[in-house]
Design a protein around this motif. Structure first.
Motif, mmCIF file in Angstrom:
data_model
loop_
_atom_site.group_PDB
_atom_site.id
_atom_site.type_symbol
_atom_site.label_atom_id
_atom_site.label_comp_id
_atom_site.label_asym_id
_atom_site.label_seq_id
_atom_site.Cartn_x
_atom_site.Cartn_y
_atom_site.Cartn_z
ATOM 1 N N ARG A 33 -101.861 76.214 52.461
ATOM 2 C CA ARG A 33 -101.802 76.486 51.170
ATOM 3 C C ARG A 33 -102.853 77.447 50.941
ATOM 4 N N TRP A 34 -102.288 78.722 50.223
ATOM 5 C CA TRP A 34 -103.388 79.658 49.827
ATOM 6 C C TRP A 34 -102.700 80.664 48.953
ATOM 7 N N GLU A 35 -103.378 81.432 48.200
ATOM 8 C CA GLU A 35 -103.105 82.535 47.282
ATOM 9 C C GLU A 35 -103.513 83.933 47.831
ATOM 10 N N PRO A 36 -102.498 84.957 47.658
ATOM 11 C CA PRO A 36 -102.743 86.312 47.955
ATOM 12 C C PRO A 36 -103.921 86.719 46.932
ATOM 13 N N GLU A 37 -104.617 87.813 47.209
ATOM 14 C CA GLU A 37 -105.470 88.145 46.448
ATOM 15 C C GLU A 37 -105.238 89.394 45.651
ATOM 16 N N VAL A 38 -104.455 90.308 46.560
ATOM 17 C CA VAL A 38 -103.890 91.473 45.716
ATOM 18 C C VAL A 38 -102.470 91.577 45.628
ATOM 19 N N VAL A 39 -101.786 91.344 44.706
ATOM 20 C CA VAL A 39 -100.178 91.478 44.772
ATOM 21 C C VAL A 39 -99.572 92.813 43.954
ATOM 22 N N LEU A 40 -100.399 93.334 42.937
ATOM 23 C CA LEU A 40 -99.821 94.283 42.128
ATOM 24 C C LEU A 40 -100.688 95.310 41.590
ATOM 25 N N GLU A 41 -100.343 96.495 41.794
ATOM 26 C CA GLU A 41 -101.129 97.744 41.589
ATOM 27 C C GLU A 41 -100.900 98.331 40.324
ATOM 28 N N LYS A 42 -101.928 98.857 39.592
ATOM 29 C CA LYS A 42 -101.424 99.794 38.315
ATOM 30 C C LYS A 42 -100.512 100.903 38.515
ATOM 31 N N LYS A 43 -99.576 100.830 37.879
ATOM 32 C CA LYS A 43 -98.198 101.836 38.080
ATOM 33 C C LYS A 43 -98.737 103.211 37.825
ATOM 34 N N PHE A 44 -98.434 104.268 38.603
ATOM 35 C CA PHE A 44 -98.986 105.585 38.383
ATOM 36 C C PHE A 44 -97.578 106.661 38.318
ATOM 37 N N PRO A 63 -96.882 87.388 51.272
ATOM 38 C CA PRO A 63 -96.193 87.776 49.956
ATOM 39 C C PRO A 63 -95.989 89.259 49.653
ATOM 40 N N THR A 64 -95.070 89.367 49.037
ATOM 41 C CA THR A 64 -94.787 90.901 48.715
ATOM 42 C C THR A 64 -95.805 91.771 47.791
ATOM 43 N N TYR A 65 -96.014 92.979 47.978
ATOM 44 C CA TYR A 65 -97.151 93.589 47.365
ATOM 45 C C TYR A 65 -96.560 94.731 46.688
ATOM 46 N N VAL A 66 -96.642 94.968 45.470
ATOM 47 C CA VAL A 66 -96.007 96.164 44.636
ATOM 48 C C VAL A 66 -96.895 97.214 44.452
ATOM 49 N N THR A 67 -96.963 98.379 45.005
ATOM 50 C CA THR A 67 -97.633 99.440 44.743
ATOM 51 C C THR A 67 -97.583 100.131 43.472
ATOM 52 N N GLY A 68 -98.223 101.203 43.224
ATOM 53 C CA GLY A 68 -98.167 101.678 41.724
ATOM 54 C C GLY A 68 -97.027 102.603 41.848
ATOM 55 N N SER A 69 -96.386 102.867 42.822
ATOM 56 C CA SER A 69 -95.176 103.928 43.037
ATOM 57 C C SER A 69 -93.956 103.154 43.021
ATOM 58 N N SER A 70 -94.212 101.748 42.800
ATOM 59 C CA SER A 70 -92.936 100.928 42.347
ATOM 60 C C SER A 70 -92.321 100.416 43.837
ATOM 61 N N PHE A 71 -92.742 100.492 44.816
ATOM 62 C CA PHE A 71 -92.295 100.066 46.135
ATOM 63 C C PHE A 71 -92.842 98.561 45.995
ATOM 64 N N ILE A 72 -91.772 97.694 46.299
ATOM 65 C CA ILE A 72 -91.948 96.165 46.572
ATOM 66 C C ILE A 72 -92.047 95.892 47.928
ATOM 67 N N ILE A 73 -93.205 95.639 48.480
ATOM 68 C CA ILE A 73 -93.150 95.752 49.967
ATOM 69 C C ILE A 73 -93.365 94.420 50.698
ATOM 70 N N ARG A 83 -108.357 100.885 34.046
ATOM 71 C CA ARG A 83 -109.239 100.578 35.168
ATOM 72 C C ARG A 83 -108.290 100.406 36.439
ATOM 73 N N ARG A 84 -108.927 100.788 37.479
ATOM 74 C CA ARG A 84 -108.058 100.767 38.873
ATOM 75 C C ARG A 84 -109.167 100.005 40.052
ATOM 76 N N GLU A 85 -108.717 99.035 40.524
ATOM 77 C CA GLU A 85 -109.520 98.295 41.700
ATOM 78 C C GLU A 85 -108.724 98.466 42.891
ATOM 79 N N TRP A 86 -109.521 98.956 44.139
ATOM 80 C CA TRP A 86 -108.905 98.533 45.307
ATOM 81 C C TRP A 86 -109.816 98.322 46.293
ATOM 82 N N PHE A 87 -109.526 98.235 47.506
ATOM 83 C CA PHE A 87 -110.332 97.963 48.788
ATOM 84 C C PHE A 87 -110.029 99.065 49.714
#
Length: 207
Positions: A26-37, A115-125, A173-177
């Motif tokens: 059981r776990w939760e992803p930390e990053v799933v959605l970027e700010k849309k640009f 889990p899927t990761y949604v980029t700021g360019s609207s790709f659901i990866i 505000r944008r945050e990333w690794f």
């Protein structure tokens, strides 16, 4: 994030990785959605998080060529947009990896997906995690791939090598690794969606 524990070496063996995906915690992803640009229709895509089975496992990464329309020049996993003929996310990732870097599917053992990761360019990866035999022959497509390199899996699964970034612009505000890595040839700046998916992989492995 040096205060967070690294994933133990014993958990990074092929056998341990197979068990982890066969019986996920059981776990939760930390990053799933970027700010849309970018305003565009959402598109499904898959990437191959390819773990190369060397004496010390590595992760295969590419540097995209500068002329590509999206994410040009960035470090990325092999992968791309889903085609109508792809039955699964793994099909997309394997097809794209063969087209981009010449990785034949018979060398690949798919473990599962993150889990899927949604980029700021609207790709659901969908990240597809796989083990890759080291005797494969890679032939990068020069139109899409400017460079091909590998990063030790242990480096990526140690949060002491993860950097956090915060950027404020126009009230947004944008945050990333990022996970900067230097090999014998050059400095590689792993950031954005690729770093976010690797961070989620760390969370999955550490859960």
């Amino acid at each position: 994030d040096a205060h967070l524990p690294a994933v133990p070496a014993a958990a990074q063996t092929p056998e341990a990785l197979r068990v982890r995906f066969a019986h996920p915690p059981r776990w939760e992803p930390e990053v799933v959605l970027e700010k849309k640009f970018m305003n565009r229709e959402p598109a499904h895509a898959s990437v191959l998080l390819a773990i190369m089975l060397r004496e010390q496992p590595t992760v295969l990464l590419t540097e995209r060529t500068a002329h590509l329309s999206t994410h040009s020049g960035q470090v990325a996993f092999p992968g791309g947009r889903a085609d109508p003929g792809d039955a699964t996310a793994a099909d997309t990732a394997l097809r794209e990896a063969q087209e981009e870097v010449g990785l034949a599917p018979e060398f690949v053992d798919v473990l599962g997906t993150l889990p899927t990761y949604v980029t700021g360019s609207s790709f659901i990866i969908t990240p597809v995690v796989a083990l890759v035999r080291p005797d494969c022959e890679l032939r990068p497509n020069p139109y899409e791939v400017a460079d091909l390199f590998e990063v030790p899996l242990a480096f990526l699964l140690d949060p002491a090598n993860h950097r956090r970034h915060v950027f404020d612009r126009d009230g947004v505000r944008r945050e990333w690794f990022s996970m900067p890595y230097q090999d014998s040839r050059k400095n590689h700046f792993i950031w954005g969606a690729t770093a976010g998916m690797l961070r989620n992989f760390y969370r999955f492995m550490q859960a």
